[in-house]
Design a protein around this motif. Sequence first.
Motif: not given
Length: 205
Positions: A156-181
């Motif tokens: 019942g305790e949240i130890i990790f929360y991640d919504d990094e890619t749910s936030i609007n990143h402007g015009d960047i596409t999914v493919a451009d965002y998810w580089t190997k790095e």
Amino acid sequence: MKVKKAPMPLWQKVFYILSFVFLVGAFIYLGTKDYNAPIKKLTDQESFTKEFGITSDNIFDYKTGKEILETINTGTAVIFFGFPENEWSRPYAEILNEVAKYYGIKEIYYYNFKNDRNANNSYYENIVNKLSSFLPVLDNGTKNIYAPTVIFVKNGEIIFYDDETSINHGDITVADYWTKEKENEKKVTLGVYFQKFIEDSNENK
């Protein structure tokens, strides 16, 4: 005077022959089809593959809003919030699945919250309340869950929360965002919390 009929054109003969063959084949198929045969139900993993296009060797289990709320209140699980129409959900699901399996995780709860959010039903409202401290505030003061979001819950305790890619990143596409790095960075971050998740589980045994 008797009028002599013109011979049937070759194309017309071919058309009639093909039509006859098609009709015979259709009657044979319909006559031999087993209408009482049970429809094969897809497993959660097969359904997830069909919806998101990732490997069938995945560990996603479908859960309802009620089940997710119960887990957040008192349970232990890795929970993935997403839906197929959201293009950012697929790459995150792929990375999450890969890292989870590497650390021996057996299942990830998957919650397609889209319909619940649209209806703003009681389960969704209560989940939002439980996650309130993590959620972004809109201009009108309301809070919502966006896809993709991942949480790790321990008793019942949240130890990790991640919504990094749910936030609007402007015009960047999914493919451009998810580089190997970027992928490697995310794998390292998830790995740290999977280790903590596993260690905490072992301590509670």
